[in-house]
Write a protein that holds these residues in place. Sequence first.
Motif, PDB file in Angstrom:
ATOM      1  N   ILE A 196      13.692 -66.686  39.827  1.00 40.35           N
ATOM      2  CA  ILE A 196      15.059 -67.375  40.021  1.00 40.35           C
ATOM      3  C   ILE A 196      15.118 -68.243  41.429  1.00 40.35           C
ATOM      4  O   ILE A 196      15.657 -69.337  41.359  1.00 40.35           O
ATOM      5  CB  ILE A 196      16.277 -66.328  39.930  1.00 40.35           C
ATOM      6  CG1 ILE A 196      16.141 -66.030  38.428  1.00 40.35           C
ATOM      7  CG2 ILE A 196      17.579 -67.321  40.170  1.00 40.35           C
ATOM      8  CD1 ILE A 196      17.178 -64.577  38.528  1.00 40.35           C
ATOM      9  N   GLN A 197      14.617 -67.545  42.318  1.00 42.99           N
ATOM     10  CA  GLN A 197      14.753 -68.398  43.806  1.00 42.99           C
ATOM     11  C   GLN A 197      13.622 -68.124  44.600  1.00 42.99           C
ATOM     12  O   GLN A 197      13.680 -67.702  45.535  1.00 42.99           O
ATOM     13  CB  GLN A 197      16.017 -67.886  44.491  1.00 42.99           C
ATOM     14  CG  GLN A 197      16.583 -68.951  45.298  1.00 42.99           C
ATOM     15  CD  GLN A 197      17.812 -68.842  45.878  1.00 42.99           C
ATOM     16  OE1 GLN A 197      18.315 -67.660  45.856  1.00 42.99           O
ATOM     17  NE2 GLN A 197      18.368 -69.780  46.565  1.00 42.99           N
ATOM     18  N   PRO A 198      12.292 -68.778  44.236  1.00 49.11           N
ATOM     19  CA  PRO A 198      11.013 -68.516  44.985  1.00 49.11           C
ATOM     20  C   PRO A 198      11.458 -69.122  46.247  1.00 49.11           C
ATOM     21  O   PRO A 198      10.627 -68.814  47.298  1.00 49.11           O
ATOM     22  CB  PRO A 198       9.965 -69.203  44.006  1.00 49.11           C
ATOM     23  CG  PRO A 198      10.593 -70.023  43.181  1.00 49.11           C
ATOM     24  CD  PRO A 198      12.180 -69.495  42.947  1.00 49.11           C
ATOM     25  N   SER A 199      11.992 -70.319  46.448  1.00 48.34           N
ATOM     26  CA  SER A 199      12.092 -71.081  47.680  1.00 48.34           C
ATOM     27  C   SER A 199      12.657 -70.117  48.847  1.00 48.34           C
ATOM     28  O   SER A 199      12.439 -70.226  50.072  1.00 48.34           O
ATOM     29  CB  SER A 199      13.005 -72.405  47.640  1.00 48.34           C
ATOM     30  OG  SER A 199      14.483 -72.046  47.227  1.00 48.34           O
ATOM     31  N   TYR A 200      13.557 -69.181  48.446  1.00 48.52           N
ATOM     32  CA  TYR A 200      14.180 -68.266  49.332  1.00 48.52           C
ATOM     33  C   TYR A 200      13.191 -66.839  49.323  1.00 48.52           C
ATOM     34  O   TYR A 200      13.228 -66.384  50.568  1.00 48.52           O
ATOM     35  CB  TYR A 200      15.619 -67.940  49.035  1.00 48.52           C
ATOM     36  CG  TYR A 200      16.262 -66.882  49.993  1.00 48.52           C
ATOM     37  CD1 TYR A 200      16.636 -67.284  51.469  1.00 48.52           C
ATOM     38  CD2 TYR A 200      16.306 -65.510  49.676  1.00 48.52           C
ATOM     39  CE1 TYR A 200      17.010 -66.360  52.450  1.00 48.52           C
ATOM     40  CE2 TYR A 200      16.843 -64.588  50.695  1.00 48.52           C
ATOM     41  CZ  TYR A 200      17.094 -65.162  51.780  1.00 48.52           C
ATOM     42  OH  TYR A 200      17.707 -64.339  52.738  1.00 48.52           O
ATOM     43  N   PHE A 201      13.113 -66.326  48.434  1.00 50.13           N
ATOM     44  CA  PHE A 201      12.485 -64.894  48.250  1.00 50.13           C
ATOM     45  C   PHE A 201      10.985 -64.740  48.389  1.00 50.13           C
ATOM     46  O   PHE A 201      10.408 -63.887  49.129  1.00 50.13           O
ATOM     47  CB  PHE A 201      12.972 -64.168  47.072  1.00 50.13           C
ATOM     48  CG  PHE A 201      14.176 -63.787  47.239  1.00 50.13           C
ATOM     49  CD1 PHE A 201      14.756 -62.869  47.912  1.00 50.13           C
ATOM     50  CD2 PHE A 201      15.376 -64.363  46.412  1.00 50.13           C
ATOM     51  CE1 PHE A 201      15.920 -62.249  47.966  1.00 50.13           C
ATOM     52  CE2 PHE A 201      16.612 -64.218  46.320  1.00 50.13           C
ATOM     53  CZ  PHE A 201      16.979 -62.805  47.266  1.00 50.13           C
ATOM     54  N   GLY A 202      10.082 -65.795  48.093  1.00 44.85           N
ATOM     55  CA  GLY A 202       8.651 -66.063  48.057  1.00 44.85           C
ATOM     56  C   GLY A 202       8.388 -66.611  47.142  1.00 44.85           C
ATOM     57  O   GLY A 202       8.605 -66.644  46.019  1.00 44.85           O
ATOM     58  N   GLN A 203       6.959 -67.324  47.320  1.00 49.18           N
ATOM     59  CA  GLN A 203       6.237 -68.072  46.289  1.00 49.18           C
ATOM     60  C   GLN A 203       5.575 -67.246  45.405  1.00 49.18           C
ATOM     61  O   GLN A 203       5.176 -67.657  44.338  1.00 49.18           O
ATOM     62  CB  GLN A 203       5.439 -69.145  47.162  1.00 49.18           C
ATOM     63  CG  GLN A 203       6.099 -70.222  47.946  1.00 49.18           C
ATOM     64  CD  GLN A 203       7.188 -70.981  47.076  1.00 49.18           C
ATOM     65  OE1 GLN A 203       6.896 -71.644  45.977  1.00 49.18           O
ATOM     66  NE2 GLN A 203       8.305 -71.425  47.485  1.00 49.18           N
ATOM     67  N   THR A 204       5.306 -65.936  45.913  1.00 51.96           N
ATOM     68  CA  THR A 204       4.572 -65.149  45.011  1.00 51.96           C
ATOM     69  C   THR A 204       5.249 -63.744  45.004  1.00 51.96           C
ATOM     70  O   THR A 204       6.209 -63.308  45.855  1.00 51.96           O
ATOM     71  CB  THR A 204       3.146 -64.899  45.544  1.00 51.96           C
ATOM     72  OG1 THR A 204       3.129 -64.195  46.714  1.00 51.96           O
ATOM     73  CG2 THR A 204       2.300 -66.167  45.697  1.00 51.96           C
TER      74      THR A 204
END
Length: 143
Positions: free
Chosen positions: A44-52
């Motif tokens: 849902i939100q890789p830009s905040y939580f992490g790319q992987t």
Amino acid sequence: MIDTFSDADIVARTLYGEARGEVAKVGLIGLEAVASVIWNRWRIQPSYFGQTPREVCLKPYQFSCWNKNDPNLKLLLSSNITDETYSLCRMIAEEFLASRGEDVVNGSDHYHAVWLSPPSWALEKHPVIDVGTHRFYRLISKK
């Protein structure tokens, strides 16, 4: 040491650190619930939580088992976790990393233990589901 662990190791160790006690209480669904949160945050939100998924797990202060003062950390950093529960965590981690895991928490992206006072982010929020001793919330809007 942490750099030598694979993505599956990090996800499995996160499940182990956060929810290994759930196996005796509710079975695999307790581990799958935490795996679902990891997956949902990444999706849902890789830009905040992490790319992987690995980055999601290791983002500071997101999963308490990785906090420097958490009593689980020493165990998670050891090279030889070999009990049956860890094997289950590893199996679930691999299923999610292969996109075969099922979201058992209906899109939830946060949780806390029900036996602790709710964290500030949970105040005035409505839980989506309780699984074992964890209460799950959907706080992030899908984009």
